[in-house]
Design a protein around this motif. Structure first.
Motif, PDB file in Angstrom:
ATOM      1  N   ASP A  47       2.299   4.057  -2.871  1.00 27.07           N
ATOM      2  CA  ASP A  47       2.093   4.495  -4.254  1.00 27.07           C
ATOM      3  C   ASP A  47       3.358   4.191  -5.047  1.00 27.07           C
ATOM      4  O   ASP A  47       4.406   4.785  -4.818  1.00 27.07           O
ATOM      5  CB  ASP A  47       1.804   5.999  -4.254  1.00 27.07           C
ATOM      6  CG  ASP A  47       1.529   6.519  -5.667  1.00 27.07           C
ATOM      7  OD1 ASP A  47       1.947   5.864  -6.646  1.00 27.07           O
ATOM      8  OD2 ASP A  47       0.898   7.574  -5.783  1.00 27.07           O
TER       9      ASP A  47
ATOM     10  N   ASP B  45       3.827  -3.188   8.381  1.00 24.68           N
ATOM     11  CA  ASP B  45       2.565  -3.039   7.644  1.00 24.68           C
ATOM     12  C   ASP B  45       1.388  -3.536   8.486  1.00 24.68           C
ATOM     13  O   ASP B  45       0.294  -2.961   8.447  1.00 24.68           O
ATOM     14  CB  ASP B  45       2.610  -3.831   6.328  1.00 24.68           C
ATOM     15  CG  ASP B  45       3.375  -3.102   5.226  1.00 24.68           C
ATOM     16  OD1 ASP B  45       3.811  -1.954   5.471  1.00 24.68           O
ATOM     17  OD2 ASP B  45       3.546  -3.680   4.143  1.00 24.68           O
TER      18      ASP B  45
ATOM     19  N   ARG C 243      -1.560   1.265  -9.475  1.00 24.05           N
ATOM     20  CA  ARG C 243      -0.285   1.241  -8.762  1.00 24.05           C
ATOM     21  C   ARG C 243      -0.192   2.315  -7.691  1.00 24.05           C
ATOM     22  O   ARG C 243       0.741   2.304  -6.892  1.00 24.05           O
ATOM     23  CB  ARG C 243       0.871   1.422  -9.750  1.00 24.05           C
ATOM     24  CG  ARG C 243       0.943   0.303 -10.781  1.00 24.05           C
ATOM     25  CD  ARG C 243       1.987   0.570 -11.848  1.00 24.05           C
ATOM     26  NE  ARG C 243       3.314   0.652 -11.268  1.00 24.05           N
ATOM     27  CZ  ARG C 243       4.429   0.273 -11.905  1.00 24.05           C
ATOM     28  NH1 ARG C 243       4.346  -0.223 -13.119  1.00 24.05           N
ATOM     29  NH2 ARG C 243       5.598   0.389 -11.344  1.00 24.05           N
ATOM     30  N   SER C 244      -1.125   3.235  -7.694  1.00 26.37           N
ATOM     31  CA  SER C 244      -1.023   4.325  -6.723  1.00 26.37           C
ATOM     32  C   SER C 244      -1.804   4.032  -5.446  1.00 26.37           C
ATOM     33  O   SER C 244      -1.816   4.841  -4.528  1.00 26.37           O
ATOM     34  CB  SER C 244      -1.521   5.633  -7.344  1.00 26.37           C
ATOM     35  OG  SER C 244      -2.922   5.541  -7.529  1.00 26.37           O
ATOM     36  N   MET C 245      -2.465   2.896  -5.390  1.00 27.47           N
ATOM     37  CA  MET C 245      -3.239   2.533  -4.203  1.00 27.47           C
ATOM     38  C   MET C 245      -2.336   2.540  -2.977  1.00 27.47           C
ATOM     39  O   MET C 245      -1.327   1.847  -2.947  1.00 27.47           O
ATOM     40  CB  MET C 245      -3.853   1.138  -4.424  1.00 27.47           C
ATOM     41  CG  MET C 245      -4.759   0.659  -3.308  1.00 27.47           C
ATOM     42  SD  MET C 245      -6.300   1.653  -3.210  1.00 27.47           S
ATOM     43  CE  MET C 245      -6.931   1.114  -1.624  1.00 27.47           C
ATOM     44  N   ALA C 246      -2.725   3.305  -1.969  1.00 23.78           N
ATOM     45  CA  ALA C 246      -1.855   3.434  -0.799  1.00 23.78           C
ATOM     46  C   ALA C 246      -2.700   3.520   0.467  1.00 23.78           C
ATOM     47  O   ALA C 246      -3.940   3.526   0.423  1.00 23.78           O
ATOM     48  CB  ALA C 246      -0.950   4.656  -0.935  1.00 23.78           C
ATOM     49  N   TRP C 247      -2.027   3.540   1.592  1.00 28.40           N
ATOM     50  CA  TRP C 247      -2.729   3.537   2.874  1.00 28.40           C
ATOM     51  C   TRP C 247      -3.790   4.624   2.947  1.00 28.40           C
ATOM     52  O   TRP C 247      -4.879   4.412   3.488  1.00 28.40           O
ATOM     53  CB  TRP C 247      -1.730   3.715   4.021  1.00 28.40           C
ATOM     54  CG  TRP C 247      -0.839   2.514   4.225  1.00 28.40           C
ATOM     55  CD1 TRP C 247       0.472   2.402   3.880  1.00 28.40           C
ATOM     56  CD2 TRP C 247      -1.218   1.259   4.827  1.00 28.40           C
ATOM     57  NE1 TRP C 247       0.951   1.148   4.220  1.00 28.40           N
ATOM     58  CE2 TRP C 247      -0.064   0.430   4.807  1.00 28.40           C
ATOM     59  CE3 TRP C 247      -2.396   0.755   5.368  1.00 28.40           C
ATOM     60  CZ2 TRP C 247      -0.066  -0.871   5.314  1.00 28.40           C
ATOM     61  CZ3 TRP C 247      -2.398  -0.542   5.878  1.00 28.40           C
ATOM     62  CH2 TRP C 247      -1.247  -1.339   5.837  1.00 28.40           C
TER      63      TRP C 247
ATOM     64  N   GLY D  92      -2.162 -10.144   1.825  1.00 29.47           N
ATOM     65  CA  GLY D  92      -0.857  -9.933   1.214  1.00 29.47           C
ATOM     66  C   GLY D  92       0.126  -9.228   2.140  1.00 29.47           C
ATOM     67  O   GLY D  92       1.194  -8.796   1.703  1.00 29.47           O
ATOM     68  N   ILE D  93      -0.219  -9.114   3.407  1.00 26.15           N
ATOM     69  CA  ILE D  93       0.673  -8.464   4.382  1.00 26.15           C
ATOM     70  C   ILE D  93       1.712  -9.474   4.848  1.00 26.15           C
ATOM     71  O   ILE D  93       1.382 -10.582   5.251  1.00 26.15           O
ATOM     72  CB  ILE D  93      -0.142  -7.939   5.584  1.00 26.15           C
ATOM     73  CG1 ILE D  93      -1.133  -6.857   5.139  1.00 26.15           C
ATOM     74  CG2 ILE D  93       0.789  -7.435   6.700  1.00 26.15           C
ATOM     75  CD1 ILE D  93      -0.505  -5.564   4.694  1.00 26.15           C
TER      76      ILE D  93
ATOM     77  N   LEU E 194      -9.260  -6.786   0.647  1.00 24.79           N
ATOM     78  CA  LEU E 194      -8.490  -5.991  -0.296  1.00 24.79           C
ATOM     79  C   LEU E 194      -7.120  -6.636  -0.480  1.00 24.79           C
ATOM     80  O   LEU E 194      -6.347  -6.773   0.479  1.00 24.79           O
ATOM     81  CB  LEU E 194      -8.322  -4.562   0.226  1.00 24.79           C
ATOM     82  CG  LEU E 194      -7.494  -3.645  -0.677  1.00 24.79           C
ATOM     83  CD1 LEU E 194      -8.222  -3.348  -1.977  1.00 24.79           C
ATOM     84  CD2 LEU E 194      -7.126  -2.357   0.043  1.00 24.79           C
TER      85      LEU E 194
ATOM     86  N   VAL F 180      -3.423  -6.606  -1.430  1.00 25.95           N
ATOM     87  CA  VAL F 180      -2.479  -5.487  -1.432  1.00 25.95           C
ATOM     88  C   VAL F 180      -1.109  -5.845  -1.997  1.00 25.95           C
ATOM     89  O   VAL F 180      -0.179  -5.040  -1.927  1.00 25.95           O
ATOM     90  CB  VAL F 180      -2.311  -4.931   0.007  1.00 25.95           C
ATOM     91  CG1 VAL F 180      -3.615  -4.334   0.502  1.00 25.95           C
ATOM     92  CG2 VAL F 180      -1.796  -6.012   0.952  1.00 25.95           C
ATOM     93  N   ASP F 181      -0.978  -7.041  -2.556  1.00 29.23           N
ATOM     94  CA  ASP F 181       0.346  -7.436  -3.084  1.00 29.23           C
ATOM     95  C   ASP F 181       0.372  -7.490  -4.592  1.00 29.23           C
ATOM     96  O   ASP F 181       1.100  -8.292  -5.186  1.00 29.23           O
ATOM     97  CB  ASP F 181       0.803  -8.779  -2.475  1.00 29.23           C
ATOM     98  CG  ASP F 181      -0.203  -9.917  -2.722  1.00 29.23           C
ATOM     99  OD1 ASP F 181      -1.200  -9.684  -3.438  1.00 29.23           O
ATOM    100  OD2 ASP F 181       0.004 -11.012  -2.185  1.00 29.23           O
ATOM    101  N   VAL F 182      -0.410  -6.608  -5.227  1.00 29.41           N
ATOM    102  CA  VAL F 182      -0.537  -6.661  -6.688  1.00 29.41           C
ATOM    103  C   VAL F 182      -0.301  -5.313  -7.344  1.00 29.41           C
ATOM    104  O   VAL F 182      -0.906  -5.010  -8.377  1.00 29.41           O
ATOM    105  CB  VAL F 182      -1.943  -7.182  -7.093  1.00 29.41           C
ATOM    106  CG1 VAL F 182      -2.081  -8.651  -6.765  1.00 29.41           C
ATOM    107  CG2 VAL F 182      -3.025  -6.356  -6.394  1.00 29.41           C
ATOM    108  N   ALA F 183       0.607  -4.529  -6.761  1.00 27.14           N
ATOM    109  CA  ALA F 183       0.863  -3.217  -7.355  1.00 27.14           C
ATOM    110  C   ALA F 183       1.184  -3.361  -8.838  1.00 27.14           C
ATOM    111  O   ALA F 183       0.757  -2.548  -9.665  1.00 27.14           O
ATOM    112  CB  ALA F 183       2.015  -2.525  -6.612  1.00 27.14           C
ATOM    113  N   VAL F 184       1.932  -4.392  -9.168  1.00 28.77           N
ATOM    114  CA  VAL F 184       2.104  -4.784 -10.574  1.00 28.77           C
ATOM    115  C   VAL F 184       1.937  -6.297 -10.626  1.00 28.77           C
ATOM    116  O   VAL F 184       1.973  -6.965  -9.592  1.00 28.77           O
ATOM    117  CB  VAL F 184       3.485  -4.382 -11.136  1.00 28.77           C
ATOM    118  CG1 VAL F 184       3.670  -2.882 -11.117  1.00 28.77           C
ATOM    119  CG2 VAL F 184       4.599  -5.064 -10.344  1.00 28.77           C
TER     120      VAL F 184
ATOM    121  N   SER G 226       3.354   4.233  -8.500  1.00 28.95           N
ATOM    122  CA  SER G 226       2.991   4.575  -9.883  1.00 28.95           C
ATOM    123  C   SER G 226       4.242   4.679 -10.742  1.00 28.95           C
ATOM    124  O   SER G 226       4.255   4.263 -11.899  1.00 28.95           O
ATOM    125  CB  SER G 226       2.247   5.913  -9.934  1.00 28.95           C
ATOM    126  OG  SER G 226       1.266   5.976  -8.954  1.00 28.95           O
TER     127      SER G 226
ATOM    128  N   LEU H 296       0.809  -1.215   0.000  1.00 33.29           N
ATOM    129  CA  LEU H 296       0.000   0.000   0.000  1.00 33.29           C
ATOM    130  C   LEU H 296       0.844   1.268   0.000  1.00 33.29           C
ATOM    131  O   LEU H 296       0.632   2.193   0.781  1.00 33.29           O
ATOM    132  CB  LEU H 296      -0.971  -0.020   1.191  1.00 33.29           C
ATOM    133  CG  LEU H 296      -2.139  -1.008   1.042  1.00 33.29           C
ATOM    134  CD1 LEU H 296      -2.974  -1.062   2.302  1.00 33.29           C
ATOM    135  CD2 LEU H 296      -3.023  -0.648  -0.148  1.00 33.29           C
TER     136      LEU H 296
END
Lengths: 379, 379, 379, 379
Positions: free
Chosen positions: A53, B257, B229-233, B251-252, B153, B155-159, A55, A51
């Motif tokens: 960013d 975290d 990719r910008s999903m954040a806390w 995904g923690i 949710l 959370v381990d899929v930023a890419v 980008s 979590l």
């Protein structure tokens, strides 16, 4: 399909005569150290931060006065001309296009001048001390005049490592091909035809550009890695007289040596075991790295090489505290498989894997990779 | 004979075209993490307590306001429609019958509404954030209206992780089957005939139920796991505006975290490395679990997934302090082998093994599984 | 050549139909525990003491009021009649001749009385609690009247372990041989002919000697190891009412259970995981042994079984602090290969190896084997 | 190509009948200890010191009043005459030429006198105590008169280890060749022809040179390693009456024994597990070495043997604190492959590898190899 570096290794094994592939692939004695480098990297794990960013992920680093597109440099490798004529130029150009420093080996087969003409990227010179100081002084002077921006003194070559594959294959200086080797050459025409009408690769930098003279004995000595065994800490002062740019030592593993290097004014270290090609009883570089970092990481940048085959491996070293990683064999596999494009693809694979790893670790800048990511439980 | 989960895996390998089996079985990069999950679970051992009355063993747990028949939930898995048409419904119904929560993936091939109509059990929604907030808001609204009782949710899929098997098999979006793949389809008629007269599975939940529109680009993005990719806390507050039920993060791995999640008011964590499918350099979940539990076990329930193949594995995680375990691949193997009955059998196998393990450990309630069972000598 | 126990195992595998060999050889679930027992014993090493007079090495021990020729007892094994008719008698006679205690299983196929008539050595009775207390009380009364000198209550059988090999082979109660199994019987005539004209082995001790009645359901329950799941610490008082001789608990692994046992007045413990046949997630016995010894070694004798295949293994357990070792599978291999002589040879092999090991360790008495021999460096 | 010791082992395996190769190669019981010696050496790693002047590397050491060309001695090996007639002379001459001590075994097949006549190097006598004190006293007297300069009492042979390969091969005393063995002899004519017209090798040193008598029973006892089991610390005083030169104990592994030896006035220790040929449950010598060194390294020299196959292995032991290494099997492989030249080549290989390793470690004298080189991180 060339998806990862192991794919490239397999492809290179098919492309090259065995004597050449083994020259790249082999290590000293029982090759325990070659295996350790790979295996110990596999044991390190990192805990991702979620979590954040991510980008945009930026793999660039700034080291020794230049910006690198990624924390990777091409390790100096000698006798690249065995893979194809002009191999050093191909490597330098690929590195240039990828924003990656190219470190020309003293044992290269293309002179410094030609590299400087054909590749405009970050160029360093790797230095072996052999055959008297005059040769080194000439090399340094040429490097300085040609804007090579850093000098890498390799310090783990007091004598040549015993690479048994090379001895078995007749891959010694002077080269003594067996009938089997000649047949093997014939069975790899794509490799062999490149050498049509060309002589065997020469150690181009041993020629004195002023006098044009070439010492055959020197070439044999370099090929057999017969270096100046008396090179010692005291001699660094002499080097400094001739080189005032960044000076790195490659081959440091002992924390005491790292401290001494800082004391002597060295500008950077490369934790290296020469890819397992010199001394087989040493630990993997990833295992030796923390000791060196504890000793000097606050004073000077520490780089590392040895067994890096994945972008994730690079992230591990960076999280430990290394500033960059050198890759040797993978670039040569790329070269063997597809020339300049192959080297670029290899570097691109590293960069893509590193960038993806950073994004999934929650790091957008290389500097964010820190001890916070180390999986302490595994210690 | 399908006695254990490895039997199911082997049977599924025979039932499915390779491209489909590999899509389920594979992991990211070198698949080191996939192996770690399995191997590290094998290293944990428990010390049984004897001479306790275990006439009746109760595997049920109460979590997030519901009673589960066992501390097992079906992990959210995307693109299940590749195994057979309507796979998500089959999974949901089997879970329902076994008293096990079903977690519908954002990348499911059946819409939330249909699941809600056909399965009456505990339903959760797994959420990917992609293609703008509107889609997520719609999904959450639909889930709320349909009595999905918790939101997970991921959370381990930023890419997207690099799953090399899928790339080699052409298993990318859009799907590009090779001739070999088409032949392989033909060699698995029991799989292929199910798709007769049907189109390929679609990401049914991306369709806006109000407008009926479907975005092809979105589907490709989801298939290739191109998330926001910008999903954040900070964005959790936005989620909370739309969802006031239990919110879990999946995904923690990092204790920091985990602490942050508690601070942000998250209701539960799932220690997960996405089955080794995203980032290859991370530790096994069973190794990362103690760190997360030390940090937050007193505050919120911690669940775990990754490599659980035996009821005994579940007992290990519970003794460490996890509240439940998610199983993904095993349920899909059951589905591939025998549809709804197969999934039920898989869950039954887990439950029988867990129940037997608990009886032999001397525990009659899941809550009794505690650190007292951990074999400290092995630490 | 039958030089060691592995030789015997291989020979037994050839002698027996697979369903029978697997019944002996197999373990619960994934058989991890079976492997752990063997592997962990291999990791323990001892530091010998040299230059001690070892002219005479005495392996005898005195335990529970009897002198044993060596610190080895025959572990109770059920259903021995599958190997050959009257197997329990053969085992008891061989043990008698070797000065080794024989522990008759509740699931034996020969009644206590017949064993007592045909073998005069040290006899213990192993007790399963099942089918109500009356059966146990009768068994104990018969044992007492027949001078069985110790009672071994097995405490790790609250439910039957899941032995997948047996399920695959149809080796369940009632026995359901497949065609393949019948063929396999035919291919092992030396085994099969022994059963000519005889019925299948029965659980002889379930018959009430007073009434001659036999409960078929009880036999099925015993065969499937359906024990009294409510057996608990409190019930030991009931046992004590009927048995005032030495009482040992077999299957203790947890130090807290060991302490409780001492508190309840138990006379000895057998650290055991049932040869890996009950609960697969438990540690090897050699790993669990130190915890139990730390807890109770000063109060009562602690014995151990599980994976002992060499006299050197026995020396390891004794140096740690165990008083004796039970061997199960090896004796059955000896029985399968050469009947009574085979069992004697197996025990002789253990004794010779132990005696040789003691001499080379510099120990002439079993009591001299102590922590001083443990290789601390390995800890 | 015979580049390393493993090459020699493979070549020796081809040269020798299996019964002879196995006699050299095998170990006691399960041969775990044989494996441990090799594997544990592989785990030790050293951190090199760079930039030291290593123009000249000197591997010589001074031990027990003599200068050795390298810190290597030929381990005493019995029954060498099985490899070829006069093998002990060949070994002694090769050792002489390489400046390496030769340790003649009590079980040699050439008398002390003949060795003394034909080889002028450093000669030690290894002593087994058997058949009464008179034999030992005679051996010592002869050794003293012939200028054998040190006495090595082997202390790990209270009884003979059980070498299962030898038993399987009929390689016992008296020798009982099977038909298969005789055929094997015939298939190795280069080995067999050397024995033409010669009787089988005899234990030449058991003959009383004064009386010329030979005891057949004694020879059988020695062949089967039936030593004086009562030999104890107290008896060292008797030995001292007859020998006032350097006395070493071979086979010490326990630190307490090492301390006792110093207390008894012993002059040196050889940490040894008899190459894994006596007691299988002991640790590798490289693992036992630190304990012994901690106990007595300040008082007397400690040597070590067991599994040394590389010059780098020797450097590891020296860095830990051992003063020298004994090599047994490798010398016999050299002997089997090429006689005296083979033994010399083997010793030369060790020396070249050690010299190269020292140069690459930055050590020019053996004494410089110290704990500073140990890779602490690996502890």
């Amino acid at each position: 399909m060339l998806l990862n570096l192991d794919d490239y290794r397999r492809a290179a094994r098919r492309q090259l005569p065995r004597v050449i592939f083994d020259f790249i692939d082999g290590g000293a004695d029982a090759e325990d150290c070659v295996r350790r480098n790979i295996e110990d990297l596999g044991k390190v794990t990192l805990l991702p931060r979620q979590l954040r960013d991510v980008s945009s992920v930026d793999t660039s680093v700034s080291l020794f006065g230049h910006s690198w597109k990624s924390p990777v440099a091409l390790a100096p490798t000698g006798f690249n001309g065995l893979l194809r004529p002009g191999a050093d130029i191909v490597l330098a150009r690929a590195a240039d296009q990828m924003g990656t420093p190219f470190i020309l080996s003293t044992a290269s087969n293309v002179p410094l001048e030609q590299i400087a003409r054909q590749a405009n990227g970050i160029r360093w010179l790797q230095l072996y001390i052999m055959g008297g100081r005059r040769i080194a002084e000439q090399l340094i002077r040429r490097a300085r005049n040609l804007d090579y921006s850093a000098l890498v003194l390799t310090v783990d070559v007091a004598v040549g490592g015993h690479r048994e594959r090379d001895v078995r294959n007749g891959m010694t200086m002077p080269f003594k091909p067996s009938l089997r080797t000649m047949l093997d050459f014939g069975l790899h025409p794509s490799w062999a035809l490149r050498f049509m009408g060309k002589g065997p690769p020469k150690f181009a930098n041993l020629e004195d550009p002023d006098q044009g003279s070439h010492s055959a004995e020197l070439a044999v000595a370099l090929g057999n890695r017969q270096m100046d065994r008396s090179m010692a800490w005291d001699n660094l002062a002499w080097l400094r007289e001739h080189w005032d740019g960044p000076l790195l030592l490659k081959g440091i593993l002992h924390p005491d040596d790292a401290r001494r290097a800082v004391g002597e004014g060295v500008d950077g270290l490369i934790v290296s075991n020469h890819g397992g090609r010199q001394l087989d009883v040493v630990p993997s570089t990833i295992q030796a790295l923390p000791g060196v970092l504890d000793a000097v990481a606050k004073a000077i940048p520490v780089l590392v090489d040895g067994g890096f085959r994945r972008g994730g491996d690079i992230a591990k070293a960076l999280a430990m505290g290394a500033k960059a990683v050198l890759v040797g064999r993978p670039a040569l596999w790329g070269l063997a498989v597809a020339g300049e494009a192959g080297v670029r693809n290899v570097l691109e694979t590293f960069n893509e894997e590193l960038s993806r790893t950073m994004a999934l670790l929650g790091a957008t800048q290389v500097e964010e990779l820190s001890a916070n990511y180390l999986n302490n439980i595994q210690k």
